[in-house]
Design a protein around this motif. Sequence first.
Motif, short mmCIF file in Angstrom:
data_model
loop_
_atom_site.label_atom_id
_atom_site.label_comp_id
_atom_site.label_asym_id
_atom_site.label_seq_id
_atom_site.Cartn_x
_atom_site.Cartn_y
_atom_site.Cartn_z
N ASP A 223 -0.06 0.14 -6.62
CA ASP A 223 -0.11 0.66 -5.25
C ASP A 223 0.22 -0.46 -4.27
OD1 ASP A 223 -0.61 1.93 -2.88
OD2 ASP A 223 -2.39 2.98 -3.62
N PRO A 224 1.26 -0.31 -3.46
CA PRO A 224 1.61 -1.38 -2.51
C PRO A 224 0.55 -1.56 -1.43
CG PRO A 224 2.97 0.56 -2.16
CD PRO A 224 2.21 0.80 -3.41
N ARG A 225 -0.18 -0.52 -1.10
CA ARG A 225 -1.23 -0.65 -0.08
C ARG A 225 -2.36 -1.54 -0.59
NH1 ARG A 225 -1.84 5.73 0.30
NH2 ARG A 225 -2.00 5.26 -1.94
N ILE A 226 -2.74 -1.35 -1.84
CA ILE A 226 -3.79 -2.19 -2.44
C ILE A 226 -3.31 -3.63 -2.56
CG2 ILE A 226 -5.25 -2.51 -4.46
CD1 ILE A 226 -5.97 -0.08 -2.80
N GLN A 227 -2.05 -3.80 -2.94
CA GLN A 227 -1.51 -5.16 -3.06
C GLN A 227 -1.49 -5.87 -1.71
OE1 GLN A 227 2.30 -4.78 -4.93
NE2 GLN A 227 1.45 -4.16 -6.93
N ARG A 228 -1.14 -5.14 -0.66
CA ARG A 228 -1.17 -5.76 0.67
C ARG A 228 -2.59 -6.17 1.05
NH1 ARG A 228 2.63 -1.65 2.13
NH2 ARG A 228 0.92 -0.42 3.04
N ARG A 229 -3.55 -5.29 0.77
CA ARG A 229 -4.93 -5.66 1.10
C ARG A 229 -5.40 -6.86 0.29
NH1 ARG A 229 -9.81 -1.48 0.32
NH2 ARG A 229 -9.27 -1.85 -1.86
N LYS A 230 -5.02 -6.91 -0.99
CA LYS A 230 -5.40 -8.06 -1.80
C LYS A 230 -4.81 -9.35 -1.24
CE LYS A 230 -6.14 -5.72 -6.23
NZ LYS A 230 -5.68 -5.60 -7.64
N GLU A 231 -3.57 -9.25 -0.81
CA GLU A 231 -2.94 -10.44 -0.21
C GLU A 231 -3.65 -10.84 1.07
OE1 GLU A 231 1.10 -9.46 0.28
OE2 GLU A 231 1.59 -9.52 -1.88
N GLN A 232 -4.02 -9.86 1.89
CA GLN A 232 -4.76 -10.17 3.12
C GLN A 232 -6.11 -10.81 2.82
OE1 GLN A 232 -5.00 -6.55 5.34
NE2 GLN A 232 -2.78 -6.45 5.80
N LEU A 233 -6.83 -10.21 1.85
CA LEU A 233 -8.13 -10.78 1.49
C LEU A 233 -7.97 -12.19 0.93
CD1 LEU A 233 -9.86 -7.69 -0.16
CD2 LEU A 233 -10.27 -8.62 2.11
N LYS A 234 -6.93 -12.38 0.12
CA LYS A 234 -6.69 -13.70 -0.42
C LYS A 234 -6.38 -14.71 0.68
CE LYS A 234 -3.96 -16.05 -3.97
NZ LYS A 234 -2.87 -15.86 -4.98
#
Length: 631
Positions: A289-300
Amino acid sequence: MANQTGKMLFICYSDEIKDGMSIYVSSNCSPIKALKYEPAGHSFNDAALKLVGFCKEEEVVSDEKVKEQIHVSSTDYSSSSKGKKKSKENQQDHYALLGLGHLRYLATEDQIKKSYRETALRFHPDKQAALILAEETEAARQALKDETENRFKAIQEAYELLTDPVKRRIYDSTDEFDDEIPTDCSPRDFFKVFGPAFTRNGRWSVTQPPLLLGDDSTPIKDVDKFYDFWYSFKSWREFPQEEEHDLDHAETRDERRWMERQNAKMSEKARKDDYARIRSLVDNAYKKDPRIQRRKEQLKAEKLMKKEAKLNAKKQQEEEAARLVEEQKRIKEEEDKKAAEAASNQKKAREKEKKLLRKERTRLRTLSAPVLSLQPFNLTEAGIETLCASLDMEQLKSLCDRVEGKEGTERAQLIKESLNSDITADNLKPPNGSSTVIPTPTRMNGNVSSEKKKPWGKEEIELLRKGIQKYPKGTSRRWEVISEYIGTNRSVEEILKATKTVLLQKPDDSKSFDSFLEKRKPTPSIASPLSARDETEAPPVIAAASKESSASESANNNSQEAAAAADEVVTGDQDVWSAVQAQALIQALKTFPKDANQRWERVAAAVPGKNVNQCKKKLTSMKENFRSKKV
């Protein structure tokens, strides 16, 4: 061909219908027995309209299509139950029979009822009588009649099954379904690949309607709700096709129960596999899911920023602490430098003063050398040296200035007077051991002042020792700090002098034992369990012993002979042990074991009127008596 003229409808038959043969017309009454006949009433009208093309294709259901939809006759079909297993090839399509093939599991109860009414009315055997009579042979008519009846029964059974929630759920579970799940896709095709998969599997959800995947612009909160829903997915899907045993074939009740348990195990296994399939679908979607990946990148990125901020804060703290340490070190170095400069200046001043003092002494020796030979004054080199040692620089300078302008006897007279005044001052000093201190002139800042020197007490000496240990060498302004620590307004010069005189004195040995007794802690007294005993209850022997002991103590004050006689009497009487003393001895021996410290002293203290030797002798005699009784 039908032509409408006015209010009348004229129907003309083509040659294909007539074929040059006679036409028999009948109403809705019983059909006329004839070899060839035509439909009448509504059937005639429907047939005529169908031939001319006035009926809609969606409303026309051909016999061939219906036959294709019916796979088995009603004789081979029985209502679905949990205890029976049927092959998927022999199972008829109930939705297609009722004309709901395009809706299937989405069909509502109202739609099923409406479609059933229309289908039952259309395929009722009474409606098909004309077609049956149209057959040429009796066998064909019977076959068509049986087929029509079976079709109508199948429609009724389909309606009964689809209106029963339990049976319909079992039938929908066995309906054709694509169980495949996507595993990988490109980020741009994520929603195209996984969206239909979730929509397709959402039909099994207990909660309707199920949450859908959405698109790239869906808020992250809705995305979290979507995955929470699918991770806690609950399915209503049944697996009757996994049941191996047919309950109708059971011969006994126990065998039927065993079959039910085996079928339940197989269904449960299939249900677990289906849950695992749904879970793998959700896991694959969550990873891609690209939305989850974006959030993971933001959290990281946020975590990295917090870590960097934390490291920067820690670095700033370390730098601030290092700066404070450097500042303190610099301040200490400046203070040490100032103290060193002050000490150096003082040392230089002392050296200069010593140099001037040596110069004045040399000057006095030079001036007094010519007058040493004059006999009336009896001046000697030893006297001159004494005078140089007793006078300070100012006095020496004043004396030399006065002597330098004189000659001969006048010079000798001045030196003699100065020497006599110095001897007189020495005679006025108190003897050794006296605490009286004669004021001596001291020079402070060029002025002469007299000050009484205070002797050092024991407390000050102890504080001085502790201060020297507490503030070692290298401490900034060490002696000023020690002076403040003592707290008796002692000057630095007095403290320096005391370190060379008072601290080096050896303690007086005669007072060592007295100081030891003062510092020693009092020994704990051991209270005897019989110490509070009433004197009136004491046996006569102990009373007599106490009286004799008191008599011996009083006699000891008078003479040594009386004390010795009293001791002999007491010793003779103390060999007698009362029952109370023996009991006290036994109790004390139990209270103080062998490994106790100072055991016999404590035992003797616990036994009234007995010492250590008597207690030991009594214990030995008690052992001997016990052994003799045992023998």
